[in-house]
Design an enzyme around this catalytic site. Structure first.
Site, PDB file in Angstrom:
ATOM      1  N   GLN A  15       0.821  -1.211   0.000  1.00 14.03           N
ATOM      2  CA  GLN A  15       0.000   0.000   0.000  1.00 14.03           C
ATOM      3  C   GLN A  15       0.852   1.257   0.000  1.00 14.03           C
ATOM      4  O   GLN A  15       0.438   2.300  -0.506  1.00 14.03           O
ATOM      5  CB  GLN A  15      -0.952  -0.006   1.201  1.00 14.03           C
ATOM      6  CG  GLN A  15      -1.959  -1.147   1.174  1.00 14.03           C
ATOM      7  CD  GLN A  15      -2.702  -1.243  -0.147  1.00 14.03           C
ATOM      8  OE1 GLN A  15      -3.446  -0.347  -0.531  1.00 14.03           O
ATOM      9  NE2 GLN A  15      -2.497  -2.339  -0.876  1.00 14.03           N
ATOM     10  N   HIS A  63       1.572   3.148  -3.354  1.00 15.83           N
ATOM     11  CA  HIS A  63       0.537   3.950  -4.007  1.00 15.83           C
ATOM     12  C   HIS A  63       0.911   5.423  -4.088  1.00 15.83           C
ATOM     13  O   HIS A  63       0.698   6.081  -5.096  1.00 15.83           O
ATOM     14  CB  HIS A  63      -0.784   3.844  -3.231  1.00 15.83           C
ATOM     15  CG  HIS A  63      -1.651   2.706  -3.662  1.00 15.83           C
ATOM     16  ND1 HIS A  63      -2.290   2.656  -4.871  1.00 15.83           N
ATOM     17  CD2 HIS A  63      -2.012   1.573  -3.015  1.00 15.83           C
ATOM     18  CE1 HIS A  63      -2.990   1.543  -4.965  1.00 15.83           C
ATOM     19  NE2 HIS A  63      -2.841   0.861  -3.850  1.00 15.83           N
ATOM     20  N   GLU A  80      -8.889   2.079   6.231  1.00 11.93           N
ATOM     21  CA  GLU A  80      -9.477   1.766   4.937  1.00 11.93           C
ATOM     22  C   GLU A  80      -9.413   0.261   4.693  1.00 11.93           C
ATOM     23  O   GLU A  80     -10.404  -0.381   4.345  1.00 11.93           O
ATOM     24  CB  GLU A  80      -8.718   2.514   3.840  1.00 11.93           C
ATOM     25  CG  GLU A  80      -9.215   2.214   2.435  1.00 11.93           C
ATOM     26  CD  GLU A  80      -8.313   2.804   1.364  1.00 11.93           C
ATOM     27  OE1 GLU A  80      -8.778   2.901   0.206  1.00 11.93           O
ATOM     28  OE2 GLU A  80      -7.155   3.148   1.658  1.00 11.93           O
ATOM     29  N   HIS A  81      -8.218  -0.305   4.861  1.00 13.63           N
ATOM     30  CA  HIS A  81      -8.014  -1.749   4.744  1.00 13.63           C
ATOM     31  C   HIS A  81      -7.462  -2.249   6.070  1.00 13.63           C
ATOM     32  O   HIS A  81      -6.483  -1.689   6.579  1.00 13.63           O
ATOM     33  CB  HIS A  81      -6.979  -2.108   3.673  1.00 13.63           C
ATOM     34  CG  HIS A  81      -7.193  -1.451   2.344  1.00 13.63           C
ATOM     35  ND1 HIS A  81      -6.539  -0.287   1.968  1.00 13.63           N
ATOM     36  CD2 HIS A  81      -7.962  -1.810   1.302  1.00 13.63           C
ATOM     37  CE1 HIS A  81      -6.898   0.038   0.739  1.00 13.63           C
ATOM     38  NE2 HIS A  81      -7.766  -0.857   0.303  1.00 13.63           N
ATOM     39  N   ASP A 109      -7.831  -5.397  -3.903  1.00 12.92           N
ATOM     40  CA  ASP A 109      -7.587  -4.326  -4.864  1.00 12.92           C
ATOM     41  C   ASP A 109      -7.988  -4.733  -6.278  1.00 12.92           C
ATOM     42  O   ASP A 109      -8.340  -3.884  -7.102  1.00 12.92           O
ATOM     43  CB  ASP A 109      -6.105  -3.944  -4.863  1.00 12.92           C
ATOM     44  CG  ASP A 109      -5.714  -3.089  -3.665  1.00 12.92           C
ATOM     45  OD1 ASP A 109      -6.616  -2.498  -3.050  1.00 12.92           O
ATOM     46  OD2 ASP A 109      -4.514  -3.019  -3.362  1.00 12.92           O
ATOM     47  N   HIS A 112     -51.916  20.214   9.585  1.00 10.87           N
ATOM     48  CA  HIS A 112     -51.625  18.801   9.395  1.00 10.87           C
ATOM     49  C   HIS A 112     -52.812  17.953   9.855  1.00 10.87           C
ATOM     50  O   HIS A 112     -53.253  17.032   9.155  1.00 10.87           O
ATOM     51  CB  HIS A 112     -50.376  18.394  10.196  1.00 10.87           C
ATOM     52  CG  HIS A 112     -49.079  18.813   9.578  1.00 10.87           C
ATOM     53  ND1 HIS A 112     -48.755  20.132   9.352  1.00 10.87           N
ATOM     54  CD2 HIS A 112     -48.006  18.077   9.158  1.00 10.87           C
ATOM     55  CE1 HIS A 112     -47.544  20.199   8.815  1.00 10.87           C
ATOM     56  NE2 HIS A 112     -47.073  18.958   8.677  1.00 10.87           N
TER      57      HIS A 112
END
Length: 439
Positions: free
Chosen positions: A263, A266, A332-333, A366, A425
């Site tokens: 990761q 990236h 995230e992961h 992924d 109402h």
């Protein structure tokens, strides 16, 4: 290489954990003054302005915003067989998972003649952003398009930047992925200007606006999504990729290390965090990370990410504390490398996606696990979900009461309306029974 945060002998609160844990992310607000004029210019000037910004940022202007059908067809025809097979295998798995996500219509009967039905109506037209900066992401085409298709979206456009290497058209692999999925509307526009053009469209250029924009991108894309939110729907503001790993003394240090590196390649801002109760494992992983990261294709990028304050090792007393740290971090992961991985996974409440056991690494998700890789970042997994078929569905209630059923509940409605000092109402209900007398 990895910074150490030692929480042993402590029982930090959730608030304390949020302060001390490594954390990446981007300050989207800081670029709003830069991005707002771009969004407004495209709102006013349409495709011409989008192309103007594209020339400035991407260095080229495509012959047209919309990629011609023959260019897409040529990209598919030239796709290498090995890559085609890989994409087709991933498509099959992603489609199977996302097809199963679609919820069924259901009706609740509250009394004779009184029903509420929930139906799931797809967003009609969606704009799917696929980045094209430091890498080529055909996988992002799959992850955005397939859930929209399975939800039943009737119209979609993929937006991705033009490339100088390909005559101003997007990368051929991106176009080929679109072709494999049956997507024939691709706009050669990237960045904030792409988000704005999808949101506002351009009637003169024949570019229809969308109802929702999804997909990852850099900080400028995230800022543009924030600015058009409300004009269109958005999925989320994506930040840099992040991985957290819970591991015990029996975890394979090599597996943990290579997954942290995977990761980190990236982005320089990517976050890689190990949470463990084993000092020995922590030391072994750190040594392997330093050695192996130096030999990767994206070594400089990975080194920046792994050595940054957003990455590190968190030492805890036991797995109980590791679970608390992971839930506070809301990765995230999240990978789990423990002797009882399934049991630990069952206790995780905050994560974009959870990868259970040593043979379920994040790169599987992924590309070809079948799950989606567009996931909440920067701790937003505490309240946000990843992209899915649900993202493109609107649950709508259909309320159907007959006269008798309305009469049965009418006095309660009038009482509530009176209490809220909204007498009209109550009168709306009473009017339907005016002149009637009780038997």
């Amino acid at each position: 290489m990895l910074h150490l945060t030692d929480l042993r002998g402590q029982t930090p609160s959730t608030a304390e954990l949020r302060r001390v844990l490594p954390r990446g992310g981007v300050d989207v607000a800081s670029v709003l003054p830069t991005v707002a004029p771009i969004v407004e210019a495209v709102h006013e000037g349409g495709a011409a302005k989008a192309l103007e910004y594209g020339e400035r940022f991407d260095g080229i202007v495509p012959a047209s915003v919309r990629v011609p059908a023959e260019v897409i067809a040529e990209a598919e025809a030239s796709l290498a067989p090995r890559l085609r097979e890989a994409l087709e295998a991933a498509i099959d798995r992603i489609r199977a998972v996302h097809a199963d996500q679609k919820p069924a219509e259901h009706t609740t009967t509250l009394a004779p003649g009184a029903t509420v039905t929930e139906r799931f109506i797809p967003v009609a037209r969606v704009g799917l952003y696929v980045p094209g900066g430091k890498a080529v992401y055909p996988s992002s085409v799959l992850m955005n398009v397939i859930p929209a298709q399975e939800a039943g979206a009737s119209s979609m456009v993929v937006c991705t930047p033009p490339q100088t290497d390909f005559g101003g058209w997007p990368h051929p692999t991106i176009l080929a992925a679109c072709a494999l999925l049956g997507v024939d509307e691709v706009w050669a526009v990237g960045g904030a200007q792409a988000v704005a053009l999808m949101a506002y469209g351009d009637d003169t250029a024949g570019l229809e606006p969308v109802d929702m924009v999804t997909g990852p991108g850099n900080i400028f894309v995230a800022a543009a999504k924030r600015l058009v939110n409300g004009v269109v729907g958005i999925d989320a503001e994506a930040g840099p990729s992040e991985i957290a790993i819970i591991a015990d003394k029996d975890a394979d240090a090599d597996y943990v290390a290579v997954d942290l590196i995977s990761q980190a390649e990236h982005d320089e801002q990517a976050a890689s965090v190990l949470i463990t109760d084993s000092e020995e494992l922590a030391g072994a992983v750190d040594a392997i990370v330093e050695k192996r990261a130096a030999g990767t294709l994206n070594a400089e990028r990975a080194a920046s990410a792994l050595g940054g304050s957003q990455s590190g090792i968190v030492l805890v007393d036991d797995l109980e504390a590791a679970i608390a740290v992971a839930n506070a971090y809301a990765a995230e992961h999240l990978e789990i490398h423990t002797a009882n991985a399934a049991d630990v996974a069952a206790r995780i409440t905050n994560a974009g996606a959870i990868f259970v056991g040593p043979y379920s690494p994040v790169p599987l998700g992924d590309y070809a696990a079948g799950s989606n890789h567009v996931l909440p970042t920067s701790g937003t997994a505490r309240f946000n979900a990843g992209l899915s078929t649900h993202t493109f569905l609107k649950p709508v209630n259909f309320i159907e009461y007959d006269k008798a059923a309305l009469g049965e509940i009418s006095e309660h409605i009038i009482a509530l309306a009176d209490d809220e000092q909204l007498p009209a109402h109550g009168e709306s209900i009473a009017a339907r029974f005016a002149g009637e007398t009780e038997a």
